[in-house]
Structure formats: C-alpha cells, structure tokens
Design a protein around this motif. Structure first.
Motif, PDB file in Angstrom:
ATOM      1  N   THR A 235       0.852  -1.185   0.000  1.00  0.00           N
ATOM      2  CA  THR A 235       0.000   0.000   0.000  1.00  0.00           C
ATOM      3  C   THR A 235       0.890   1.237   0.000  1.00  0.00           C
ATOM      4  N   GLY A 236       0.387   2.339  -0.512  1.00  0.00           N
ATOM      5  CA  GLY A 236       1.242   3.486  -0.762  1.00  0.00           C
ATOM      6  C   GLY A 236       1.574   4.346   0.438  1.00  0.00           C
ATOM      7  N   LYS A 237       0.597   4.569   1.326  1.00  0.00           N
ATOM      8  CA  LYS A 237       0.762   5.545   2.399  1.00  0.00           C
ATOM      9  C   LYS A 237       1.413   4.896   3.615  1.00  0.00           C
ATOM     10  N   VAL A 238       2.739   4.816   3.577  1.00  0.00           N
ATOM     11  CA  VAL A 238       3.527   4.226   4.665  1.00  0.00           C
ATOM     12  C   VAL A 238       3.934   5.361   5.597  1.00  0.00           C
ATOM     13  N   SER A 239       3.620   5.237   6.892  1.00  0.00           N
ATOM     14  CA  SER A 239       3.649   6.418   7.764  1.00  0.00           C
ATOM     15  C   SER A 239       4.684   6.396   8.877  1.00  0.00           C
ATOM     16  N   SER A 240       4.942   5.257   9.501  1.00  0.00           N
ATOM     17  CA  SER A 240       5.927   5.231  10.592  1.00  0.00           C
ATOM     18  C   SER A 240       6.475   3.825  10.773  1.00  0.00           C
ATOM     19  N   CYS A 241       7.582   3.732  11.488  1.00  0.00           N
ATOM     20  CA  CYS A 241       8.197   2.431  11.740  1.00  0.00           C
ATOM     21  C   CYS A 241       8.981   2.486  13.046  1.00  0.00           C
ATOM     22  N   ALA A 242       9.121   1.316  13.671  1.00  0.00           N
ATOM     23  CA  ALA A 242       9.879   1.207  14.921  1.00  0.00           C
ATOM     24  C   ALA A 242      10.293  -0.242  15.107  1.00  0.00           C
ATOM     25  N   PHE A 243      11.454  -0.439  15.703  1.00  0.00           N
ATOM     26  CA  PHE A 243      11.897  -1.787  16.039  1.00  0.00           C
ATOM     27  C   PHE A 243      11.299  -2.212  17.376  1.00  0.00           C
ATOM     28  N   GLY A 244      10.883  -3.484  17.439  1.00  0.00           N
ATOM     29  CA  GLY A 244      10.301  -4.005  18.653  1.00  0.00           C
ATOM     30  C   GLY A 244      10.542  -5.491  18.768  1.00  0.00           C
ATOM     31  N   GLY A 245       9.791  -6.123  19.663  1.00  0.00           N
ATOM     32  CA  GLY A 245       9.993  -7.527  19.958  1.00  0.00           C
ATOM     33  C   GLY A 245      11.021  -7.702  21.057  1.00  0.00           C
ATOM     34  N   PRO A 246      11.093  -8.883  21.656  1.00  0.00           N
ATOM     35  CA  PRO A 246      12.002  -9.123  22.788  1.00  0.00           C
ATOM     36  C   PRO A 246      13.462  -8.789  22.490  1.00  0.00           C
ATOM     37  N   ASP A 247      13.887  -8.991  21.240  1.00  0.00           N
ATOM     38  CA  ASP A 247      15.281  -8.728  20.869  1.00  0.00           C
ATOM     39  C   ASP A 247      15.434  -7.482  19.999  1.00  0.00           C
ATOM     40  N   LEU A 248      14.370  -6.701  19.878  1.00  0.00           N
ATOM     41  CA  LEU A 248      14.392  -5.464  19.085  1.00  0.00           C
ATOM     42  C   LEU A 248      14.815  -5.711  17.639  1.00  0.00           C
ATOM     43  N   ASN A 249      14.427  -6.847  17.090  1.00  0.00           N
ATOM     44  CA  ASN A 249      14.788  -7.129  15.691  1.00  0.00           C
ATOM     45  C   ASN A 249      13.572  -7.362  14.794  1.00  0.00           C
ATOM     46  N   ASP A 250      12.406  -6.914  15.244  1.00  0.00           N
ATOM     47  CA  ASP A 250      11.207  -6.897  14.403  1.00  0.00           C
ATOM     48  C   ASP A 250      10.918  -5.447  14.030  1.00  0.00           C
ATOM     49  N   LEU A 251      10.787  -5.164  12.753  1.00  0.00           N
ATOM     50  CA  LEU A 251      10.434  -3.819  12.315  1.00  0.00           C
ATOM     51  C   LEU A 251       8.922  -3.744  12.134  1.00  0.00           C
ATOM     52  N   TYR A 252       8.270  -2.911  12.948  1.00  0.00           N
ATOM     53  CA  TYR A 252       6.838  -2.684  12.850  1.00  0.00           C
ATOM     54  C   TYR A 252       6.586  -1.445  11.997  1.00  0.00           C
ATOM     55  N   ILE A 253       5.564  -1.520  11.136  1.00  0.00           N
ATOM     56  CA  ILE A 253       5.312  -0.474  10.153  1.00  0.00           C
ATOM     57  C   ILE A 253       3.827  -0.139  10.151  1.00  0.00           C
ATOM     58  N   THR A 254       3.505   1.149  10.267  1.00  0.00           N
ATOM     59  CA  THR A 254       2.117   1.596  10.160  1.00  0.00           C
ATOM     60  C   THR A 254       1.854   2.163   8.768  1.00  0.00           C
ATOM     61  N   THR A 255       0.592   2.079   8.358  1.00  0.00           N
ATOM     62  CA  THR A 255       0.168   2.627   7.075  1.00  0.00           C
ATOM     63  C   THR A 255      -1.146   3.382   7.260  1.00  0.00           C
ATOM     64  N   ALA A 256      -1.542   4.078   6.212  1.00  0.00           N
ATOM     65  CA  ALA A 256      -2.756   4.888   6.260  1.00  0.00           C
ATOM     66  C   ALA A 256      -3.595   4.628   5.015  1.00  0.00           C
ATOM     67  N   GLY A 257      -4.742   5.274   4.971  1.00  0.00           N
ATOM     68  CA  GLY A 257      -5.597   5.187   3.798  1.00  0.00           C
ATOM     69  C   GLY A 257      -6.662   4.131   3.869  1.00  0.00           C
TER      70      GLY A 257
END
Length: 291
Positions: A235-257
């Motif tokens: 999807t086109g409207k990619v809005s933010s990202c942050a590393f998380g998970g127990p080892d901080l090696n999962d990239l979480y990504i939010t989108t809009a629209g």
C-alpha cells in the motif's frame, strides 16, 4: 524478507508506532481515527482506546500511562481507564492546527511539532516539553518554520535527525541540552527516491529507517544518505516504523488510507522480522526531566 500482517485495522491514518520494551507492549495510533491501539506480548486482538481528540504521537511513561501529543497540547492517557490529564497546552488558541510526530530526547523530554490541518501549509514550531523550577510544564520552541514535522531520532545525545515532510527534508542538527536548534549540519539527498519521508527510527548501527508516504516502502539509509535496503509495502501511504519484539529485531510499520473502497491492506499494521537490531524507545521522564 517476509512481510507479516499483524493487525488488519484499516486505519484512516495509522501512525506513531512505539515498542515499550519494559512492558513488552506495542503502541500505535490512529490520528484521524482518534484512537490508541495496544498490542500485548501474546498477540491477539489489540486493546483500542478511543479519544475525543486527534493524537499525533505518544511515549510510554509509567504505571500504565502514556504521554500523548494531541490537537492542542500534551496530555497523559491512563490506559486502564482511558482518562486524560492535561500536562501542558500548545497553541490552544489555534484550532486549525494539531500536534504531529515526536519522540523523547536522551533526557526524557518529549519533542514534537505542530502542523496545519488543511492546505496551504503554514510553518510552525518544533517544541520540547520542559518543566520550570516551580514544577509547571511548558512547551519550549526549538525551531520555527516546520511545515509537517515528522520522524526524528538521536544518533548521539548531542545530535538530532529530523524530517520535515512538507519540505521533503531529512536533516541532522546539533542538539543542545538547553536552547534552540541552529541550522542543520547535514541534509540527505533523497531526490531520486519516490514518496515523501514521514516517520523514522534508527537501528543499532545508526542507520535511518524511513517510512516514505506515497512511496510504498520503508527505506534504510546510511547517515551519509546511501540507500542500503528497501522494504516494499502493498500500500502506498507508509507512515511510521519502529523496532520491537524481545530482541528489538522486528520492524513494525504503520500505514494509512484505510476505509471503504481502500486498497486491501491500507491502514494496517505490518511486521518484518530479522532485518537488524534497533534501539530501545526512550520513556518520558515526566517532572524528573526538569530543566
């Protein structure tokens, strides 16, 4: 590089994803949806906390509370009750503006800017939430002229990366413990990349992971601006990202629209495991972050 759908929430404007590494909770917000979403360590359905105002960003605090930057100031949200407590007003006399993206600095003080709700964009300030010696909080201006203040992070305590989506700029500033920001010391060249830079985070090596609104991607850039990696989104409207998970090696990504008639997956939350290791989020220090 498997892209996983975490929550098919279809938000109109998903944003502000933050991993609370102490509580092992993932927070993100729906700005136009007027809500905070919380995902526990066991997964499942997220907790949804409705608001009567547009949130722009959040930071974990303590005792189940989070600091929110909302339409006209900073407030504390009790995630157990949904109650809001005013911390400091910001531009309360300007109803055509709201607060947008932000993070806590190395001293535990929230930094966030404001933007106009409608076109044409009018530049506004980037603020830092500080406490006076008498214990009252105030929003102190760090720099004027931000059109759409967005992603930010500190590679070192005295350096700040900041994105202004309105000017399509990713700039590095010297960051004083006290006082305003001076002119940027570096500006990355992103002229060949599609979309506008939006939210961002840093990995453990100091590389920038930037969500590109309208670019259908999160891109990893070196501190010199070299494109190192691209995560494609459906999807086109990619809005933010942050590393998380127990080892901080999962990239979480939010989108809009998201919403009626939207593309499948628009406005949803995604995860990419195993890319690299991130840095833990900073918590709001509250009055302990007094100047």
């Amino acid at each position: 590089m498997p892209l996983e759908l975490v929550d098919d929430c279809r938000l109109a404007l998903g944003e502000g994803v933050v991993w609370d590494h102490k509580a092992q909770l993932l927070y993100w917000i729906g700005i136009e949806d007027r809500q905070v979403r919380v995902l526990g360590p066991g997964g499942g359905a997220p907790l949804v906390l409705p608001l009567d105002t547009r949130p722009g960003t959040l930071a974990p605090y303590r005792d189940g509370r989070v600091l929110l930057a909302v339409e006209q100031g900073f407030v504390l949200l009790d995630t157990a009750t949904g109650a809001l407590e005013t911390v400091a007003p910001v531009e309360a006399d300007q109803p055509g503006r709201r607060m947008n993206d932000g993070k806590c600095d190395p001293y535990g003080r929230m930094v966030a800017g404001t933007m106009t709700l409608d076109e044409p964009r009018v530049g506004g300030p980037l603020y830092r939430l500080e406490y006076r010696p008498d214990g009252t909080a105030e929003a102190v201006v760090l720099r004027e002229g931000m059109l759409i203040p967005n992603g930010l992070d500190w590679p070192e305590p005295d350096r700040l990366w900041h994105i202004d989506s309105g000017s399509r700029s990713i700039r590095l500033f010297d960051y004083p413990e006290h006082g305003p920001l001076a002119d940027p010391v570096r500006t990355l060249d992103i002229s060949e990349l599609s979309g506008d830079p939006d939210g961002m985070t840093l990995d453990a090596e100091g590389n920038l992971w930037v969500a590109f609104w309208g670019g259908s991607a999160v891109r990893c850039l070196s501190p010199e601006g070299k494109l190192l990696e691209t995560v494609e989104l459906p999807t086109g409207k990619v809005s933010s990202c942050a590393f998380g998970g127990p080892d901080l090696n999962d990239l979480y990504i939010t989108t809009a629209g998201g919403g009626p008639g939207a593309d499948p997956g628009a406005g949803s939350l995604y995860r990419v495991p195993g890319l690299t290791t991130g840095r833990p989020a900073r918590y709001w220090a509250g009055p302990a972050g007094s100047v």
